[in-house]
Design a protein around this motif. Structure first.
Motif, PDB file in Angstrom:
ATOM      1  N   GLU A  36       0.828  -1.212   0.000  1.00 39.02           N
ATOM      2  CA  GLU A  36       0.000   0.000   0.000  1.00 39.02           C
ATOM      3  C   GLU A  36       0.859   1.258   0.000  1.00 39.02           C
ATOM      4  O   GLU A  36       0.526   2.241  -0.679  1.00 39.02           O
ATOM      5  N   SER A  37       1.950   1.249   0.741  1.00 34.63           N
ATOM      6  CA  SER A  37       2.843   2.413   0.800  1.00 34.63           C
ATOM      7  C   SER A  37       3.494   2.684  -0.553  1.00 34.63           C
ATOM      8  O   SER A  37       3.624   3.837  -0.975  1.00 34.63           O
ATOM      9  N   VAL A  38       3.891   1.632  -1.239  1.00 32.44           N
ATOM     10  CA  VAL A  38       4.498   1.781  -2.563  1.00 32.44           C
ATOM     11  C   VAL A  38       3.455   2.307  -3.552  1.00 32.44           C
ATOM     12  O   VAL A  38       3.741   3.201  -4.354  1.00 32.44           O
ATOM     13  N   ALA A  39       2.238   1.787  -3.480  1.00 35.06           N
ATOM     14  CA  ALA A  39       1.172   2.252  -4.373  1.00 35.06           C
ATOM     15  C   ALA A  39       0.880   3.727  -4.119  1.00 35.06           C
ATOM     16  O   ALA A  39       0.713   4.503  -5.072  1.00 35.06           O
ATOM     17  N   TYR A  40       0.855   4.124  -2.861  1.00 34.57           N
ATOM     18  CA  TYR A  40       0.596   5.529  -2.529  1.00 34.57           C
ATOM     19  C   TYR A  40       1.729   6.422  -3.039  1.00 34.57           C
ATOM     20  O   TYR A  40       1.482   7.464  -3.645  1.00 34.57           O
ATOM     21  N   ALA A  41       2.968   6.020  -2.806  1.00 35.82           N
ATOM     22  CA  ALA A  41       4.114   6.809  -3.265  1.00 35.82           C
ATOM     23  C   ALA A  41       4.095   6.945  -4.787  1.00 35.82           C
ATOM     24  O   ALA A  41       4.382   8.022  -5.323  1.00 35.82           O
ATOM     25  N   SER A  42       3.729   5.891  -5.481  1.00 34.85           N
ATOM     26  CA  SER A  42       3.640   5.944  -6.938  1.00 34.85           C
ATOM     27  C   SER A  42       2.548   6.916  -7.378  1.00 34.85           C
ATOM     28  O   SER A  42       2.726   7.657  -8.347  1.00 34.85           O
ATOM     29  N   SER A  43       1.436   6.906  -6.669  1.00 37.79           N
ATOM     30  CA  SER A  43       0.335   7.819  -6.994  1.00 37.79           C
ATOM     31  C   SER A  43       0.730   9.267  -6.764  1.00 37.79           C
ATOM     32  O   SER A  43       0.405  10.144  -7.563  1.00 37.79           O
ATOM     33  N   VAL A  44       1.436   9.524  -5.665  1.00 40.76           N
ATOM     34  CA  VAL A  44       1.895  10.884  -5.370  1.00 40.76           C
ATOM     35  C   VAL A  44       2.891  11.331  -6.438  1.00 40.76           C
ATOM     36  O   VAL A  44       2.794  12.437  -6.977  1.00 40.76           O
ATOM     37  N   ALA A  45       3.823  10.462  -6.763  1.00 41.94           N
ATOM     38  CA  ALA A  45       4.844  10.803  -7.759  1.00 41.94           C
ATOM     39  C   ALA A  45       4.226  11.032  -9.130  1.00 41.94           C
ATOM     40  O   ALA A  45       4.685  11.890  -9.889  1.00 41.94           O
ATOM     41  N   ALA A 100       6.398  10.296   1.222  1.00 44.49           N
ATOM     42  CA  ALA A 100       5.762   9.059   0.764  1.00 44.49           C
ATOM     43  C   ALA A 100       6.806   8.009   0.399  1.00 44.49           C
ATOM     44  O   ALA A 100       6.651   6.830   0.715  1.00 44.49           O
ATOM     45  N   ILE A 101       7.875   8.439  -0.252  1.00 46.59           N
ATOM     46  CA  ILE A 101       8.946   7.519  -0.629  1.00 46.59           C
ATOM     47  C   ILE A 101       9.646   6.974   0.614  1.00 46.59           C
ATOM     48  O   ILE A 101       9.917   5.773   0.713  1.00 46.59           O
ATOM     49  N   ARG A 154      11.052  -7.015  -3.718  1.00 42.62           N
ATOM     50  CA  ARG A 154      12.152  -6.510  -4.560  1.00 42.62           C
ATOM     51  C   ARG A 154      11.597  -5.714  -5.738  1.00 42.62           C
ATOM     52  O   ARG A 154      12.154  -4.685  -6.118  1.00 42.62           O
ATOM     53  N   GLU A 155      10.497  -6.198  -6.304  1.00 41.37           N
ATOM     54  CA  GLU A 155       9.850  -5.465  -7.398  1.00 41.37           C
ATOM     55  C   GLU A 155       9.325  -4.122  -6.898  1.00 41.37           C
ATOM     56  O   GLU A 155       9.461  -3.104  -7.574  1.00 41.37           O
ATOM     57  N   PHE A 156       8.726  -4.121  -5.712  1.00 40.13           N
ATOM     58  CA  PHE A 156       8.238  -2.873  -5.121  1.00 40.13           C
ATOM     59  C   PHE A 156       9.398  -1.905  -4.902  1.00 40.13           C
ATOM     60  O   PHE A 156       9.275  -0.705  -5.118  1.00 40.13           O
ATOM     61  N   GLN A 157      10.523  -2.456  -4.446  1.00 39.76           N
ATOM     62  CA  GLN A 157      11.714  -1.642  -4.204  1.00 39.76           C
ATOM     63  C   GLN A 157      12.193  -0.991  -5.506  1.00 39.76           C
ATOM     64  O   GLN A 157      12.555   0.183  -5.529  1.00 39.76           O
ATOM     65  N   GLN A 158      12.159  -1.744  -6.585  1.00 37.50           N
ATOM     66  CA  GLN A 158      12.557  -1.198  -7.885  1.00 37.50           C
ATOM     67  C   GLN A 158      11.598  -0.081  -8.312  1.00 37.50           C
ATOM     68  O   GLN A 158      12.026   0.920  -8.887  1.00 37.50           O
ATOM     69  N   THR A 159      10.330  -0.258  -8.005  1.00 40.63           N
ATOM     70  CA  THR A 159       9.346   0.774  -8.310  1.00 40.63           C
ATOM     71  C   THR A 159       9.700   2.070  -7.581  1.00 40.63           C
ATOM     72  O   THR A 159       9.703   3.149  -8.169  1.00 40.63           O
ATOM     73  N   ILE A 160      10.014   1.946  -6.288  1.00 35.04           N
ATOM     74  CA  ILE A 160      10.362   3.127  -5.498  1.00 35.04           C
ATOM     75  C   ILE A 160      11.641   3.774  -6.018  1.00 35.04           C
ATOM     76  O   ILE A 160      11.727   4.995  -6.113  1.00 35.04           O
ATOM     77  N   GLU A 161      12.614   2.972  -6.374  1.00 33.20           N
ATOM     78  CA  GLU A 161      13.881   3.506  -6.859  1.00 33.20           C
ATOM     79  C   GLU A 161      13.720   4.248  -8.189  1.00 33.20           C
ATOM     80  O   GLU A 161      14.480   5.144  -8.489  1.00 33.20           O
ATOM     81  N   SER A 162      12.709   3.867  -8.955  1.00 33.61           N
ATOM     82  CA  SER A 162      12.502   4.495 -10.258  1.00 33.61           C
ATOM     83  C   SER A 162      11.698   5.794 -10.194  1.00 33.61           C
ATOM     84  O   SER A 162      11.561   6.484 -11.197  1.00 33.61           O
ATOM     85  N   ILE A 163      11.171   6.100  -9.022  1.00 26.04           N
ATOM     86  CA  ILE A 163      10.361   7.332  -8.871  1.00 26.04           C
ATOM     87  C   ILE A 163      11.272   8.551  -8.854  1.00 26.04           C
ATOM     88  O   ILE A 163      12.263   8.601  -8.240  1.00 26.04           O
TER      89      ILE A 163
END
Length: 64
Positions: free
Chosen positions: A11-20, A31-32, A55-64
């Motif tokens: 949920e935190s990764v989804a929220y950070a992606s939405s904010v970004a 959020a990140i 790990r996939e979620f982590q890659q998502t965060i790193e790409s923001i």
């Protein structure tokens, strides 16, 4: 019931992606950071399959 820490991380990764992405208003940096903390906490008590997703979620965060 499932791994609560894993759910929070997802949920935190989804929220950070939405904010970004501008879909939700919020502090991108905060959020990140929350998502990174949630990922770190979830990783400790996760199964191998959950770790792979984390790990996939982590890659998502790193790409923001």
């Amino acid at each position: 019931m499932g791994n609560q820490l894993f759910q929070q991380a997802r949920e935190s990764v989804a929220y950070a992606s939405s904010v970004a992405g501008g879909a939700v208003q919020g502090d991108k940096h905060e959020a990140i950071m929350k998502a990174k903390n949630a990922l770190s906490s979830a990783f400790v008590n996760s199964t191998d399959a959950e770790r792979a997703q984390l790990r996939e979620f982590q890659q998502t965060i790193e790409s923001i």
